[in-house]
Write a protein that holds these residues in place. Sequence first.
Motif, PDB file in Angstrom:
ATOM      1  N   THR A 104      43.408  34.771  31.756  1.00 31.97           N
ATOM      2  CA  THR A 104      42.429  35.832  32.018  1.00 31.97           C
ATOM      3  C   THR A 104      41.675  35.582  33.326  1.00 31.97           C
ATOM      4  O   THR A 104      41.412  36.520  34.093  1.00 31.97           O
TER       5      THR A 104
ATOM      6  N   ARG B 250      43.952  36.619  36.142  1.00 28.78           N
ATOM      7  CA  ARG B 250      43.995  38.086  36.238  1.00 28.78           C
ATOM      8  C   ARG B 250      42.742  38.626  36.924  1.00 28.78           C
ATOM      9  O   ARG B 250      42.824  39.467  37.826  1.00 28.78           O
TER      10      ARG B 250
ATOM     11  N   VAL C 220      42.592  37.830  40.798  1.00 30.77           N
ATOM     12  CA  VAL C 220      43.367  38.778  41.605  1.00 30.77           C
ATOM     13  C   VAL C 220      42.591  40.102  41.711  1.00 30.77           C
ATOM     14  O   VAL C 220      42.446  40.673  42.787  1.00 30.77           O
ATOM     15  N   ALA C 221      42.055  40.552  40.580  1.00 28.09           N
ATOM     16  CA  ALA C 221      41.321  41.824  40.545  1.00 28.09           C
ATOM     17  C   ALA C 221      40.188  41.842  41.568  1.00 28.09           C
ATOM     18  O   ALA C 221      39.945  42.855  42.215  1.00 28.09           O
ATOM     19  N   PHE C 222      39.502  40.692  41.707  1.00 20.28           N
ATOM     20  CA  PHE C 222      38.314  40.666  42.570  1.00 20.28           C
ATOM     21  C   PHE C 222      38.536  39.893  43.872  1.00 20.28           C
ATOM     22  O   PHE C 222      37.616  39.272  44.411  1.00 20.28           O
ATOM     23  N   ASN C 223      39.791  39.925  44.349  1.00 22.31           N
ATOM     24  CA  ASN C 223      40.099  39.456  45.700  1.00 22.31           C
ATOM     25  C   ASN C 223      39.877  37.969  45.975  1.00 22.31           C
ATOM     26  O   ASN C 223      39.593  37.597  47.111  1.00 22.31           O
TER      27      ASN C 223
ATOM     28  N   MET D 296      49.978  37.907  36.843  1.00 27.72           N
ATOM     29  CA  MET D 296      49.227  37.720  38.098  1.00 27.72           C
ATOM     30  C   MET D 296      49.379  36.302  38.647  1.00 27.72           C
ATOM     31  O   MET D 296      48.909  36.024  39.743  1.00 27.72           O
TER      32      MET D 296
ATOM     33  N   VAL E  90      34.990  35.083  30.703  1.00 21.98           N
ATOM     34  CA  VAL E  90      34.033  36.172  30.934  1.00 21.98           C
ATOM     35  C   VAL E  90      33.030  35.762  32.011  1.00 21.98           C
ATOM     36  O   VAL E  90      32.765  36.517  32.960  1.00 21.98           O
TER      37      VAL E  90
ATOM     38  N   SER F  71      34.696  35.852  35.335  1.00 22.81           N
ATOM     39  CA  SER F  71      34.988  37.218  35.787  1.00 22.81           C
ATOM     40  C   SER F  71      33.735  37.928  36.291  1.00 22.81           C
ATOM     41  O   SER F  71      33.786  38.664  37.281  1.00 22.81           O
ATOM     42  N   ILE F  72      32.606  37.718  35.604  1.00 19.14           N
ATOM     43  CA  ILE F  72      31.358  38.351  36.048  1.00 19.14           C
ATOM     44  C   ILE F  72      30.951  37.796  37.411  1.00 19.14           C
ATOM     45  O   ILE F  72      30.521  38.540  38.303  1.00 19.14           O
TER      46      ILE F  72
ATOM     47  N   ILE G  49      35.766  50.423  37.453  1.00 20.58           N
ATOM     48  CA  ILE G  49      35.500  49.170  38.184  1.00 20.58           C
ATOM     49  C   ILE G  49      36.590  49.032  39.248  1.00 20.58           C
ATOM     50  O   ILE G  49      37.771  49.018  38.910  1.00 20.58           O
ATOM     51  N   SER G  50      36.195  48.952  40.512  1.00 15.88           N
ATOM     52  CA  SER G  50      37.169  48.811  41.605  1.00 15.88           C
ATOM     53  C   SER G  50      37.830  47.454  41.545  1.00 15.88           C
ATOM     54  O   SER G  50      37.157  46.421  41.629  1.00 15.88           O
ATOM     55  N   ILE G  51      39.146  47.447  41.418  1.00 14.45           N
ATOM     56  CA  ILE G  51      39.858  46.171  41.396  1.00 14.45           C
ATOM     57  C   ILE G  51      41.137  46.252  42.213  1.00 14.45           C
ATOM     58  O   ILE G  51      41.602  47.330  42.553  1.00 14.45           O
ATOM     59  N   ASN G  52      41.675  45.069  42.443  1.00 16.83           N
ATOM     60  CA  ASN G  52      42.825  44.883  43.320  1.00 16.83           C
ATOM     61  C   ASN G  52      44.137  44.739  42.525  1.00 16.83           C
ATOM     62  O   ASN G  52      45.115  44.237  43.029  1.00 16.83           O
ATOM     63  N   CYS G  53      44.133  45.117  41.250  1.00 14.88           N
ATOM     64  CA  CYS G  53      45.366  45.060  40.455  1.00 14.88           C
ATOM     65  C   CYS G  53      45.277  46.158  39.392  1.00 14.88           C
ATOM     66  O   CYS G  53      44.321  46.926  39.372  1.00 14.88           O
ATOM     67  N   GLU G  54      46.267  46.228  38.526  1.00 12.89           N
ATOM     68  CA  GLU G  54      46.342  47.334  37.582  1.00 12.89           C
ATOM     69  C   GLU G  54      45.118  47.488  36.676  1.00 12.89           C
ATOM     70  O   GLU G  54      44.570  48.561  36.517  1.00 12.89           O
ATOM     71  N   SER G  55      44.738  46.390  36.047  1.00 11.71           N
ATOM     72  CA  SER G  55      43.650  46.502  35.079  1.00 11.71           C
ATOM     73  C   SER G  55      43.062  45.129  34.786  1.00 11.71           C
ATOM     74  O   SER G  55      43.630  44.100  35.137  1.00 11.71           O
ATOM     75  N   LEU G  56      41.902  45.165  34.140  1.00 11.36           N
ATOM     76  CA  LEU G  56      41.254  43.932  33.686  1.00 11.36           C
ATOM     77  C   LEU G  56      41.545  43.757  32.199  1.00 11.36           C
ATOM     78  O   LEU G  56      41.842  44.715  31.496  1.00 11.36           O
ATOM     79  N   ASN G  57      41.403  42.540  31.703  1.00 11.33           N
ATOM     80  CA  ASN G  57      41.408  42.305  30.265  1.00 11.33           C
ATOM     81  C   ASN G  57      40.279  43.143  29.643  1.00 11.33           C
ATOM     82  O   ASN G  57      39.197  43.250  30.226  1.00 11.33           O
TER      83      ASN G  57
ATOM     84  N   SER H 252      38.206  42.701  27.177  1.00 11.81           N
ATOM     85  CA  SER H 252      36.926  42.041  26.887  1.00 11.81           C
ATOM     86  C   SER H 252      36.195  41.699  28.188  1.00 11.81           C
ATOM     87  O   SER H 252      34.966  41.668  28.229  1.00 11.81           O
ATOM     88  N   VAL H 253      36.941  41.447  29.257  1.00 16.02           N
ATOM     89  CA  VAL H 253      36.322  41.193  30.561  1.00 16.02           C
ATOM     90  C   VAL H 253      35.689  42.480  31.090  1.00 16.02           C
ATOM     91  O   VAL H 253      34.532  42.478  31.534  1.00 16.02           O
TER      92      VAL H 253
ATOM     93  N   ILE I 184      31.658  42.884  31.849  1.00 11.69           N
ATOM     94  CA  ILE I 184      31.106  43.204  33.173  1.00 11.69           C
ATOM     95  C   ILE I 184      30.214  44.443  33.067  1.00 11.69           C
ATOM     96  O   ILE I 184      29.135  44.498  33.661  1.00 11.69           O
TER      97      ILE I 184
END
Lengths: 246, 246
Positions: free
Chosen positions: A113, A116, A119-122, A147, A228, A231-232, B217-225, B227-228, B232
């Motif tokens: 997680t 993942r 990657v989502a947050f650069n 990811m 979590v 991620s935050i 939520i702006s992200i750099n991949c398909e999706s977040l988990n 629960s994450v 957030i």
Amino acid sequence: MRIESLNNSKVKEWSKLKEKKYRDQLGLFLVEGDHLLNRAILKDQVVEIISIDETLEIPGIPFYLVTKEIMKKLSCQVTSTKVIGVCQKNHEKEIMGLVCLLDNIQDPGNLGTIIRSAVAFNFNTIILSNDSVDLYNDKVIRASEGMIFDLNIVRRDIYKIVRELKTKGYKIYGTDVLKGMELKNMVFGDKTAIIIGNEGRGMCEELKLLCDEMIHISINCESLNASVAASIIFYEVDKNGSKKSK
Amino acid sequence: MRIESLNNSKVKEWSKLKEKKYRDQLGLFLVEGDHLLNRAILKDQVVEIISIDETLEIPGIPFYLVTKEIMKKLSCQVTSTKVIGVCQKNHEKEIMGLVCLLDNIQDPGNLGTIIRSAVAFNFNTIILSNDSVDLYNDKVIRASEGMIFDLNIVRRDIYKIVRELKTKGYKIYGTDVLKGMELKNMVFGDKTAIIIGNEGRGMCEELKLLCDEMIHISINCESLNASVAASIIFYEVDKNGSKKSK
């Protein structure tokens, strides 16, 4: 090529890749299912495809048609898998950009997680301490949603690498459930390295002493899940970056 | 009381509580280990204690000293458990304060983590859709770190309850990986209800139509988990609240 015997030497070799020891020895690991296989193919890391369905053959990659029994022996999942890829491990790249260090993360779901979300947050690099869970554990790969192929992930002595990052101009942020700067009031630069601690005991005290600053998230209970919390923090660091680029 | 036979009727009854059907029938569930047991005791929900260690007896609560074999039969964990509490299910309370609705959440780890984060960020109520995973699944309870006792958690028809919340003045926020208002630019009021969708397919399209606004939520991949993503959003909603109270 068609394989029908559970005692075939190829099957025995693949099956060994379910254990970390053999993954390390051979530099290979397995991914299950279409989605993960496709991500690995995109990154040119697939050396063999194993499937019960001959229509899943892909030109240029050695293909093995196997029985359902063999597939069951190789799979780590309860539900039936149709295809497995044998992949080369990631090559380590230069450490740059936003960095996250993991100090003894043990839960494979958490590591996946965190990857993942990174990657989502650069984020560019994840550094695993030597005592963290194996990156190529099937649960890590699944939780990462593939990811692991999109990030530079390295394994290092965490004390040494923190000192190295400092000489490269990185600001090192630790995390603490009790004290530190309030996350929401912080501003992060481009050379930011965040350390996330172990699920049960948090960061090592000695490691905290090496940090430039400690991050704290105000909450109404003892602690957050490690993935979590990570991620935050990634979300806030990324938000900072996008603010600056406006 | 001492129990040594695996065939004892009490053991059979406790063992049934590992299945949802019997938990629903009896209104009881099991928690494993010191930490969870203590949280349940604090909330007065423990009706019996089962242990292999007689020093763990607590005055006022029926205590059963059992063998290691019985404990193994009752436990859902790989590592050995010393104590199990038989607990009464939570009583549903009035829906108030910050609300999170879960539309067909399936992964018990995700539900537990969402509950833990909801407590952390001052949410009051979690509403599970009828098709979501069982709250009293042992993995949910473990991932929640015992926070299931600190929150009002109810199970409802999600369409009905969304309409009900609207008549109570709640603003309903959906979540979407593709479009919607950017989370970081949003301001939330006290009567905020957030809907989190299923892990694979997100929120139902029909449910989205009932929302006042969609969060993205702006992200750099398909999706977040899932629960994450939920955590957030909770973090941002809580930050809003603390800004206003200054």
